[in-house]
Design an enzyme around this catalytic site. Structure first.
Site, PDB file in Angstrom:
ATOM      1  N   ARG A 162       0.862  -1.176   0.000  1.00 45.89           N
ATOM      2  CA  ARG A 162       0.000   0.000   0.000  1.00 45.89           C
ATOM      3  C   ARG A 162       0.903   1.233   0.000  1.00 45.89           C
ATOM      4  NH1 ARG A 162      -2.213  -3.539   3.968  1.00 45.89           N
ATOM      5  NH2 ARG A 162      -4.310  -4.271   3.446  1.00 45.89           N
ATOM      6  N   LYS A 185      -2.520  -2.714   7.910  1.00 47.44           N
ATOM      7  CA  LYS A 185      -3.722  -2.242   8.582  1.00 47.44           C
ATOM      8  C   LYS A 185      -3.921  -2.989   9.893  1.00 47.44           C
ATOM      9  CE  LYS A 185      -6.432  -0.635   4.617  1.00 47.44           C
ATOM     10  NZ  LYS A 185      -7.690  -0.776   3.867  1.00 47.44           N
ATOM     11  N   HIS A 255      -2.507   3.295  -6.292  1.00 48.23           N
ATOM     12  CA  HIS A 255      -3.150   2.086  -5.770  1.00 48.23           C
ATOM     13  C   HIS A 255      -3.355   1.059  -6.874  1.00 48.23           C
ATOM     14  CE1 HIS A 255      -5.271  -0.302  -2.842  1.00 48.23           C
ATOM     15  NE2 HIS A 255      -6.330  -0.381  -3.616  1.00 48.23           N
ATOM     16  N   ARG A 258      -0.597  -1.518  -7.027  1.00 46.21           N
ATOM     17  CA  ARG A 258      -0.760  -2.642  -6.081  1.00 46.21           C
ATOM     18  C   ARG A 258      -1.792  -3.624  -6.614  1.00 46.21           C
ATOM     19  NH1 ARG A 258      -1.331  -4.531  -0.515  1.00 46.21           N
ATOM     20  NH2 ARG A 258      -3.529  -4.692   0.071  1.00 46.21           N
ATOM     21  N   HIS A 281      -4.160  -9.167   3.428  1.00 47.68           N
ATOM     22  CA  HIS A 281      -5.607  -9.224   3.622  1.00 47.68           C
ATOM     23  C   HIS A 281      -5.948 -10.190   4.758  1.00 47.68           C
ATOM     24  CE1 HIS A 281      -6.530  -7.840  -0.762  1.00 47.68           C
ATOM     25  NE2 HIS A 281      -6.305  -6.842   0.057  1.00 47.68           N
ATOM     26  N   TYR A 290     -10.755  -8.124  -4.497  1.00 51.12           N
ATOM     27  CA  TYR A 290      -9.735  -7.121  -4.811  1.00 51.12           C
ATOM     28  C   TYR A 290      -9.088  -7.386  -6.162  1.00 51.12           C
ATOM     29  CZ  TYR A 290      -5.754  -4.032  -3.953  1.00 51.12           C
ATOM     30  OH  TYR A 290      -4.836  -3.033  -4.026  1.00 51.12           O
TER      31      TYR A 290
END
Length: 309
Positions: A162, A185, A255, A258, A281, A290
């Site tokens: 990211r 994240k 983005h 990615r 993820h 995704y």
């Protein structure tokens, strides 16, 4: 706004946010968003119910009250996607409060967010992605800035990072090895293999940068023109310039690099679970959506990853 919130709930909200920051390593941005989302919900209830409810009163919230909240948000222009995110924050807080105080907050926890169609950036073709990486630094006013932009682009496309993860690298990550330890994240860590091309691109930038980056273990590797942390908007601007030069669509964003990393790996026969780990993820379903590959190809890879007994 806080005056319309019951003091006990305001204190509970503060405790919840503190827990998220301390135990779940939530970012400052996430904590601000959660605080706003839950506060807005509690302020709505105070207006809707004619008084600020306390923790116990939340157990008396009805489905009609929750529908009124959702309708209120939509009426003021909140998108279905944003509303789903806001309701998720409210549910997270309610779940924590229910466990802490022994409350039955089933009505809040069972509220359904509006359906929305998840929009994802379209992947670039392999040729277009390579062209972006090769040319993104050619319009820079200084060699070190060009090398910086190339290094960031290679990390996004070559490692699937990211933008926040790439810009979050610090001098502590130097000298580069064959892999990177990435904090993604929710503070979750993962190990990402570092391609030789990515390592070389970062090393060239570090060599050209006008600051002794390798000596500053706490400072970010990627810097702006004045030496401060690189603003992601500058990466987006560099991407915009190169896509105009290459005639690429507006969907060619940082983005999207990615996204292209994952899509191209899948198209080449990559294992879905391995790609899930590389992307960071939490669930396989996120990776499925995704990467946005065609259903037939996705099912073929999924069946290889999960053979029937």
């Amino acid at each position: 706004m806080t005056l319309a919130i019951n003091p006990a709930l305001r204190e509970a909200l503060s405790d919840w946010l503190e827990r998220l920051g301390a135990l779940d390593a939530a970012s400052a941005h996430t904590l601000r968003a959660y605080s706003t989302d839950v506060s807005d919900f509690l302020v709505f209830l105070a207006t809707h119910l004619g008084g600020a409810p306390g923790p116990g009163a939340l157990a008396s919230i009805t489905q009609a009250d929750m529908r009124a909240f959702l309708a209120h948000e939509r009426a003021r222009g909140v998108s279905a996607r944003t509303l789903a995110r806001r309701l998720s924050a409210v549910k997270s807080f309610a779940r924590w409060l229910a466990e802490r105080d022994g409350l039955d907050l089933t009505v809040i926890l069972s509220a359904r967010a509006p359906r929305y169609r998840r929009s994802l950036p379209r992947a670039l073709s392999p040729d277009a992605a390579r062209a972006v990486v090769e040319q993104i630094g050619q319009t820079s006013r200084a060699d070190w800035i060009g090398a910086r932009d190339v290094a960031v682009a290679v990390l996004l496309y070559g490692c699937g990072l990211r933008i926040s993860e790439a810009l979050g690298l610090t001098g502590a990550d130097l000298p580069l090895q064959d892999s990177l330890r990435i904090r993604g994240k929710g503070g979750k860590e993962r190990i990402v293999p570092l391609l030789p091309a990515a390592r070389q691109a970062v090393e060239r930038y570090v060599e050209l940068a006008p600051w002794p980056i390798a000596d500053d273990r706490a400072a970010p590797i990627f810097r702006g023109a004045r030496g401060g942390p690189l603003n992601p908007r500058l990466v987006a601007r560099a991407m915009e310039q190169v896509r105009h030069g290459l005639g690429l669509p507006a969907s060619a964003t940082p983005h999207a690099l990615r996204h292209s990393f994952a899509t191209h790996l899948l198209a080449a026969g990559g294992d879905l679970r391995a790609i899930q780990k590389l992307l960071g993820h939490a669930s396989l379903s996120t990776t499925q959506v995704y990467t946005s590959v065609d259903t037939a190809r996705l099912m073929e890879i999924y069946q290889k990853a999960h053979p029937r007994a």
